[in-house]
Every structure is written in structure tokens, then in C-alpha cells.
Write a protein that holds these residues in place. Structure first.
Motif, PDB file in Angstrom:
ATOM      1  N   SER A   1       0.834  -1.214   0.000  1.00  0.00           N
ATOM      2  CA  SER A   1       0.000   0.000   0.000  1.00  0.00           C
ATOM      3  C   SER A   1       0.866   1.260   0.000  1.00  0.00           C
ATOM      4  O   SER A   1       0.550   2.240  -0.688  1.00  0.00           O
ATOM      5  CB  SER A   1      -0.923  -0.010   1.213  1.00  0.00           C
ATOM      6  OG  SER A   1      -1.789  -1.127   1.184  1.00  0.00           O
ATOM      7  N   ALA A   2       1.975   1.224   0.761  1.00  0.00           N
ATOM      8  CA  ALA A   2       2.854   2.390   0.799  1.00  0.00           C
ATOM      9  C   ALA A   2       3.523   2.629  -0.549  1.00  0.00           C
ATOM     10  O   ALA A   2       3.628   3.773  -1.016  1.00  0.00           O
ATOM     11  CB  ALA A   2       3.915   2.203   1.891  1.00  0.00           C
ATOM     12  N   ILE A   3       3.983   1.561  -1.196  1.00  0.00           N
ATOM     13  CA  ILE A   3       4.599   1.699  -2.519  1.00  0.00           C
ATOM     14  C   ILE A   3       3.586   2.218  -3.528  1.00  0.00           C
ATOM     15  O   ILE A   3       3.886   3.086  -4.354  1.00  0.00           O
ATOM     16  CB  ILE A   3       5.179   0.355  -2.980  1.00  0.00           C
ATOM     17  CG1 ILE A   3       6.351  -0.060  -2.085  1.00  0.00           C
ATOM     18  CG2 ILE A   3       5.643   0.433  -4.430  1.00  0.00           C
ATOM     19  CD1 ILE A   3       6.916  -1.424  -2.408  1.00  0.00           C
ATOM     20  N   SER A   4       2.377   1.688  -3.476  1.00  0.00           N
ATOM     21  CA  SER A   4       1.339   2.127  -4.414  1.00  0.00           C
ATOM     22  C   SER A   4       1.047   3.615  -4.257  1.00  0.00           C
ATOM     23  O   SER A   4       0.935   4.347  -5.244  1.00  0.00           O
ATOM     24  CB  SER A   4       0.063   1.312  -4.182  1.00  0.00           C
ATOM     25  OG  SER A   4      -0.980   1.762  -5.002  1.00  0.00           O
ATOM     26  N   ARG A   5       0.960   4.080  -3.016  1.00  0.00           N
ATOM     27  CA  ARG A   5       0.627   5.481  -2.770  1.00  0.00           C
ATOM     28  C   ARG A   5       1.746   6.419  -3.215  1.00  0.00           C
ATOM     29  O   ARG A   5       1.481   7.484  -3.780  1.00  0.00           O
ATOM     30  CB  ARG A   5       0.340   5.688  -1.279  1.00  0.00           C
ATOM     31  CG  ARG A   5      -0.130   7.098  -0.921  1.00  0.00           C
ATOM     32  CD  ARG A   5      -0.300   7.245   0.558  1.00  0.00           C
ATOM     33  NE  ARG A   5       0.971   7.080   1.272  1.00  0.00           N
ATOM     34  CZ  ARG A   5       1.093   7.190   2.586  1.00  0.00           C
ATOM     35  NH1 ARG A   5       0.036   7.416   3.340  1.00  0.00           N
ATOM     36  NH2 ARG A   5       2.293   7.041   3.149  1.00  0.00           N
ATOM     37  N   GLU A   6       3.002   6.020  -2.993  1.00  0.00           N
ATOM     38  CA  GLU A   6       4.123   6.915  -3.293  1.00  0.00           C
ATOM     39  C   GLU A   6       4.563   6.865  -4.757  1.00  0.00           C
ATOM     40  O   GLU A   6       4.934   7.895  -5.327  1.00  0.00           O
ATOM     41  CB  GLU A   6       5.318   6.567  -2.400  1.00  0.00           C
ATOM     42  CG  GLU A   6       5.148   6.986  -0.956  1.00  0.00           C
ATOM     43  CD  GLU A   6       6.446   6.868  -0.183  1.00  0.00           C
ATOM     44  OE1 GLU A   6       7.515   7.024  -0.804  1.00  0.00           O
ATOM     45  OE2 GLU A   6       6.395   6.614   1.031  1.00  0.00           O
ATOM     46  N   ILE A   7       4.538   5.679  -5.366  1.00  0.00           N
ATOM     47  CA  ILE A   7       5.140   5.508  -6.690  1.00  0.00           C
ATOM     48  C   ILE A   7       4.098   5.439  -7.802  1.00  0.00           C
ATOM     49  O   ILE A   7       4.239   6.118  -8.835  1.00  0.00           O
ATOM     50  CB  ILE A   7       6.017   4.234  -6.719  1.00  0.00           C
ATOM     51  CG1 ILE A   7       7.111   4.310  -5.646  1.00  0.00           C
ATOM     52  CG2 ILE A   7       6.630   4.044  -8.101  1.00  0.00           C
ATOM     53  CD1 ILE A   7       8.089   5.428  -5.828  1.00  0.00           C
ATOM     54  N   PHE A   8       3.054   4.664  -7.626  1.00  0.00           N
ATOM     55  CA  PHE A   8       2.184   4.331  -8.762  1.00  0.00           C
ATOM     56  C   PHE A   8       0.928   5.197  -8.861  1.00  0.00           C
ATOM     57  O   PHE A   8       0.493   5.504  -9.968  1.00  0.00           O
ATOM     58  CB  PHE A   8       1.803   2.848  -8.685  1.00  0.00           C
ATOM     59  CG  PHE A   8       2.994   1.937  -8.835  1.00  0.00           C
ATOM     60  CD1 PHE A   8       3.517   1.665 -10.090  1.00  0.00           C
ATOM     61  CD2 PHE A   8       3.610   1.385  -7.732  1.00  0.00           C
ATOM     62  CE1 PHE A   8       4.626   0.847 -10.238  1.00  0.00           C
ATOM     63  CE2 PHE A   8       4.713   0.566  -7.864  1.00  0.00           C
ATOM     64  CZ  PHE A   8       5.227   0.298  -9.125  1.00  0.00           C
ATOM     65  N   VAL A   9       0.340   5.584  -7.751  1.00  0.00           N
ATOM     66  CA  VAL A   9      -0.856   6.439  -7.821  1.00  0.00           C
ATOM     67  C   VAL A   9      -0.544   7.778  -8.488  1.00  0.00           C
ATOM     68  O   VAL A   9      -1.312   8.228  -9.358  1.00  0.00           O
ATOM     69  CB  VAL A   9      -1.446   6.636  -6.406  1.00  0.00           C
ATOM     70  CG1 VAL A   9      -2.547   7.702  -6.425  1.00  0.00           C
ATOM     71  CG2 VAL A   9      -2.007   5.316  -5.882  1.00  0.00           C
ATOM     72  N   PRO A  10       0.578   8.462  -8.170  1.00  0.00           N
ATOM     73  CA  PRO A  10       0.874   9.713  -8.880  1.00  0.00           C
ATOM     74  C   PRO A  10       1.094   9.535 -10.377  1.00  0.00           C
ATOM     75  O   PRO A  10       0.921  10.488 -11.138  1.00  0.00           O
ATOM     76  CB  PRO A  10       2.169  10.206  -8.197  1.00  0.00           C
ATOM     77  CG  PRO A  10       2.168   9.552  -6.853  1.00  0.00           C
ATOM     78  CD  PRO A  10       1.546   8.218  -7.067  1.00  0.00           C
ATOM     79  N   ARG A  11       1.464   8.323 -10.829  1.00  0.00           N
ATOM     80  CA  ARG A  11       1.678   8.057 -12.255  1.00  0.00           C
ATOM     81  C   ARG A  11       0.441   7.448 -12.922  1.00  0.00           C
ATOM     82  O   ARG A  11       0.528   6.967 -14.054  1.00  0.00           O
ATOM     83  CB  ARG A  11       2.879   7.119 -12.432  1.00  0.00           C
ATOM     84  CG  ARG A  11       4.202   7.748 -12.041  1.00  0.00           C
ATOM     85  CD  ARG A  11       5.332   6.733 -12.107  1.00  0.00           C
ATOM     86  NE  ARG A  11       6.639   7.345 -11.928  1.00  0.00           N
ATOM     87  CZ  ARG A  11       7.164   7.693 -10.754  1.00  0.00           C
ATOM     88  NH1 ARG A  11       6.475   7.476  -9.645  1.00  0.00           N
ATOM     89  NH2 ARG A  11       8.352   8.262 -10.674  1.00  0.00           N
ATOM     90  N   ASP A  12      -0.680   7.454 -12.215  1.00  0.00           N
ATOM     91  CA  ASP A  12      -1.941   6.921 -12.750  1.00  0.00           C
ATOM     92  C   ASP A  12      -1.781   5.450 -13.151  1.00  0.00           C
ATOM     93  O   ASP A  12      -2.204   5.028 -14.218  1.00  0.00           O
ATOM     94  CB  ASP A  12      -2.417   7.748 -13.951  1.00  0.00           C
ATOM     95  CG  ASP A  12      -3.908   7.505 -14.259  1.00  0.00           C
ATOM     96  OD1 ASP A  12      -4.624   7.081 -13.341  1.00  0.00           O
ATOM     97  OD2 ASP A  12      -4.312   7.702 -15.417  1.00  0.00           O
TER      98      ASP A  12
END
Length: 259
Positions: A5-16
């Protein structure tokens, strides 16, 4: 919040992008293989291999290497490949669950070992089905069927066009990762991962009080065996006073009375 969840929030959510799975990995040694935990203590960073899909259309399936340096909470994106660059996934051993696997790209080959066999299996499983969906959609776009076309039972399927890229091949992978029971196996592997992480957490928490108790015991032992400087000075004064008294008494006993 867990690591994925932390990786998703920091890396992938901002890149859609949508994160499908993330596992902790390390480079596989060419010489005698060390255990994952023993080798991991010497590293200054942790490496995570992530599989994601873009929310935009047409969707792209991406493999991303993410690092987090010890002592920090931030994650850093390092390398990224698309499944079109992924030529082969080698599961190393098709007969049993093992943490080793290889990813062969166009210009490089990465040899990995996951933190557990369960994490490796769930990564290969999700990657296989993501590749199947991606290449299926790619083939449908390359060979669109007209509304009047009907598939005759037993008729051969349309072959891939000569200019289409070659699909990702999966070799030395267990059939249960790519069979009909994949959803059941995924639940089993997630339970194994959860239990493994709980065991490691409990082991770490049990070792910490023991180390702290040993340190306190050693500190008390040192304080008892070696007195403080004021106590040393006081003891020295007492010894000098006692020596002086004994000396004075000795002189009195040696004086003879006058005749």
C-alpha cells in the motif's frame, strides 16, 4: 499500512498506475547461495519488484524495480520495463516451490530470489495472467473480427501477424500457477506470506527484549564490580586513617618507662 500500500501510494498512484503485486527480492548469488535474511542484513537498501498496469487505454503492463534505503521511509523508482520487453520468465524449478526466478528482457537478464517461495509464486502467477490478458488484447487489435465472421467449432484460430512482437514465454514454472485453480492457489500463497511475515516479526520482537536485558545485566555487573570515584576516594581516606592510628599505637608500645 503494509509495504504494498505504501509503494502504491508513493510511486504508482501519482503516475496513474494500478499496482497489482509487489514482492521483496535480492540478486541471486552466482557462488554459494546465502539465505535471504543473512544476506539482507549486509545491504544498505531493500529492493522490491512491482507489477502494475496503467489506467489509460490501451493499458500497458509494467515491471518496476523500487528501492528503499535503510533508515528512510521513502521509496525510489529505479528501473521499469514493459511486458513487450519481457521475453521469458524462468521459474527455475517446475516441481516444487522455490524463491528463485529469472526475468529475461531484450537486453538484460535479471536473476532474483524472493524473500519466500510463496512471494515468488504469487508474483509469477499474477504476471502470467497479466501477460495473457495483455497479449490477448494485443492480438485482438491486430486481427479484428468483422461482425459477419463466426467461429466454426474445430476451425483453426487466426495466426499472429508476421510483424507482431513475440509473446512472453514461461518456462520451468509450475502448472498450478497457470491452471484453473490459480485463484485458490493465490489465496493459499497469500496466507503463507502473511504467516511468514508474522513469524519474522515475532522473532525480531522476542530477540529485542533479550538483548536489552543482557545489556542491563552487564551494566549492573560493571557498576557493582567497579565502585564510583567518590567511593574510591572515601575508601582511600579510611585506609590512610587506619594506618596512621596503628602507627601511633606501635610507637606508644615501644616507649619504656623511666627508672
Amino acid at each position: 499500512m503494509n509495504i504494498q500500500s505504501a509503494i502504491s501510494r508513493e510511486i504508482f498512484v501519482p503516475r496513474d498506475e494500478k499496482l497489482l503485486v509487489a514482492i521483496e527480492v535480492m540478486r541471486r548469488m552466482k557462488n554459494k547461495r546465502l539465505s535471504f535474511l543473512r544476506a539482507g542484513r549486509k545491504r544498505d537498501y531493500l529492493t522490491y519488484l512491482c507489477l502494475s498496469v496503467t489506467n489509460s487505454r490501451p493499458a500497458q503492463v509494467l515491471i518496476t524495480k523500487v528501492k528503499r534505503y535503510r533508515g528512510t521511509r521513502q521509496f525510489a523508482k529505479r528501473s521499469q520495463w514493459s511486458v513487450e520487453q519481457l521475453r521469458q520468465v524462468n521459474g527455475i524449478n517446475p516441481d516444487k516451490d522455490t524463491p528463485e526466478f529469472d526475468l529475461v528482457f531484450d537486453r538484460t537478464t535479471d536473476q532474483w530470489v524472493a524473500s519466500s517461495a510463496a512471494e515468488k509464486c504469487i508474483f509469477v502467477q499474477v504476471l502470467y495472467h497479466a501477460c495473457q490478458n495483455y497479449w490477448g488484447a494485443k492480438l485482438a487489435q491486430a486481427n479484428p473480427a468483422s461482425p459477419g465472421d463466426q467461429k466454426t467449432p474445430g476451425a483453426p484460430e487466426n495466426k499472429k501477424s508476421p510483424g507482431a512482437p513475440s509473446q512472453t514465454s514461461f518456462v520451468n514454472c509450475q502448472q498450478k500457477l497457470m491452471g484453473d485453480a490459480c485463484s485458490v492457489n493465490m489465496v493459499i500463497y497469500r496466507c503463507k506470506i502473511f504467516l511468514s511475515r508474522m513469524k519474522n516479526s515475532l522473532t525480531a520482537n522476542q530477540g529485542r527484549p533479550r538483548r536489552e536485558a543482557a545489556a542491563v545485566k552487564a551494566s549492573r555487573s560493571r557498576s557493582r564490580s567497579s565502585p564510583s570515584p567518590p567511593a574510591v576516594r572515601k575508601m582511600g581516606n579510611v585506609m590512610r586513617r587506619a594506618s596512621q592510628v596503628l602507627s601511633e599505637r606501635g610507637e606508644r608500645l615501644t616507649i619504656k618507662p623511666a627508672t
